[in-house]
Design a protein around this motif. Structure first.
Motif, PDB file in Angstrom:
ATOM      1  N   SER A  12      -4.609  11.599  -5.330  1.00 68.27           N
ATOM      2  CA  SER A  12      -3.980  10.737  -4.332  1.00 68.27           C
ATOM      3  C   SER A  12      -3.372   9.504  -4.969  1.00 68.27           C
ATOM      4  O   SER A  12      -3.907   8.952  -5.932  1.00 68.27           O
ATOM      5  N   HIS A  13      -2.255   9.088  -4.416  1.00 67.45           N
ATOM      6  CA  HIS A  13      -1.687   7.771  -4.688  1.00 67.45           C
ATOM      7  C   HIS A  13      -1.809   6.972  -3.399  1.00 67.45           C
ATOM      8  O   HIS A  13      -1.653   7.523  -2.303  1.00 67.45           O
ATOM      9  N   PHE A  14      -2.057   5.675  -3.542  1.00 62.73           N
ATOM     10  CA  PHE A  14      -2.175   4.859  -2.341  1.00 62.73           C
ATOM     11  C   PHE A  14      -1.575   3.476  -2.561  1.00 62.73           C
ATOM     12  O   PHE A  14      -1.847   2.808  -3.569  1.00 62.73           O
ATOM     13  N   SER A  15      -0.753   3.058  -1.607  1.00 57.54           N
ATOM     14  CA  SER A  15      -0.231   1.695  -1.556  1.00 57.54           C
ATOM     15  C   SER A  15       0.405   1.499  -0.191  1.00 57.54           C
ATOM     16  O   SER A  15       0.714   2.468   0.503  1.00 57.54           O
ATOM     17  N   LYS A  16       0.586   0.266   0.172  1.00 60.33           N
ATOM     18  CA  LYS A  16       1.394  -0.041   1.343  1.00 60.33           C
ATOM     19  C   LYS A  16       2.848  -0.041   0.906  1.00 60.33           C
ATOM     20  O   LYS A  16       3.178  -0.511  -0.186  1.00 60.33           O
ATOM     21  N   ILE A  17       3.726   0.498   1.756  1.00 65.18           N
ATOM     22  CA  ILE A  17       5.126   0.652   1.372  1.00 65.18           C
ATOM     23  C   ILE A  17       6.045   0.226   2.518  1.00 65.18           C
ATOM     24  O   ILE A  17       5.889   0.688   3.654  1.00 65.18           O
ATOM     25  N   GLU A  18       6.987  -0.634   2.181  1.00 66.21           N
ATOM     26  CA  GLU A  18       8.031  -1.003   3.143  1.00 66.21           C
ATOM     27  C   GLU A  18       9.001   0.165   3.278  1.00 66.21           C
ATOM     28  O   GLU A  18       9.298   0.853   2.293  1.00 66.21           O
TER      29      GLU A  18
END
Length: 283
Positions: free
Chosen positions: A216-222
């Protein structure tokens, strides 16, 4: 056991007084993390000496390694040379991660190349089969390849498309980038039920065993109407997704994924937040 780590090195790495990539395991250990994704997005340029030294340093600190393949892979290209070159890029990536002592290669499958999505997917599935054959022929069949869900609408990489690639061979593990899925679907991940639906779709399509150990990759993204625009940090409150519900469903279902944080410059700090919250749930 869930593994948490970073994609490359963040701003905090240098603020903590570290300078060289080979020191990454010391930094990760200090942050309480246990995974690292080596970035080869612009090309695989890793000498045997560097791979050996870095791999040994990670092994000494029990850091598991994955590697992100070049961004210019194009599994559905209408130009046959570009499509077949994608196989070489995966092979180069597999050789590099094996030299480091790691086992997973993460890759983008590319755009739909102005093709209808079903035709683009069919070409990518064919390329995936050629990749698996090439890995076996080059003594790299023990390397796990992980196609990634993508954040832009025109890219090949919906959840269903990634799972279709995984069905080519039971050794293929999906890389589920929740920030990408949220961005391409314009903010679709809001609750634990949304995460549950993604996990259960994986279970139904590729089985419980592979789902249990997904990447998994995880981040908040605009995002915009076209999908992903830019990566953010966990301090952002306008865009999602939130990590807490994901940690809750992972704990509830006793899953053991590797979660790589891709926040914009705060990967280590944000990954540590995720790990701390997950640990609070499994005590």
């Amino acid at each position: 056991m869930v593994k948490f780590g970073t994609a490359g090195l963040d701003v905090n790495f240098t603020l903590q007084g570290f300078k060289k990539t080979v020191e990454a395991p010391l930094y990760l250990e200090k942050m309480g993390l246990d995974a690292f994704e080596y970035q080869c997005g612009r090309g695989v340029r890793v000498s045997e000496k560097m791979a050996s030294e870095f791999g040994s340093a990670c092994k000494a600190k029990n850091i598991i390694l994955s590697l992100h393949a070049p961004y210019y892979i194009s599994m559905s290209s209408i130009e046959e040379e570009k499509r077949l070159n994608s196989i070489k890029y995966i092979l180069d990536s597999a050789k590099a991660i094996k030299a480091m002592g790691g086992s997973r290669v993460i890759f983008h499958s590319g755009s739909c190349a102005k093709l209808p999505r079903d035709i683009a997917l069919a070409k990518a599935v064919d390329t995936m089969g050629l990749i698996m054959k090439a890995l076996d022929e080059n003594g790299l069949g023990d390397i796990t390849v992980c196609p990634e869900t993508m954040g832009k609408v025109n890219q090949l990489g919906t959840l269903d498309e990634v799972l279709a690639l995984c069905k080519v061979d039971e050794r293929i593990i999906p890389c589920i980038d929740f920030g990408h899925l949220n961005a391409r679907n314009l903010g679709s991940i809001k609750s634990i039920e949304d995460y549950k639906n993604i996990i259960e779709t994986m279970e139904n399509e590729i089985g419980a065993d592979r789902t249990k150990v997904f990447h998994s990759h995880f981040s908040k993204i605009e995002y915009t109407t076209g999908g992903e625009k830019r990566h953010l940090t966990f301090e952002d409150t306008q865009y999602g997704p939130d990590f807490e519900p994901l940690m809750e469903i992972i704990a509830r279902k006793n899953l053991s994924p590797t979660i790589i944080c891709e926040s914009d410059g705060t990967q280590g700090i944000d990954a540590a937040q995720m790990k701390a919250y997950w640990k609070s749930l499994v005590k």
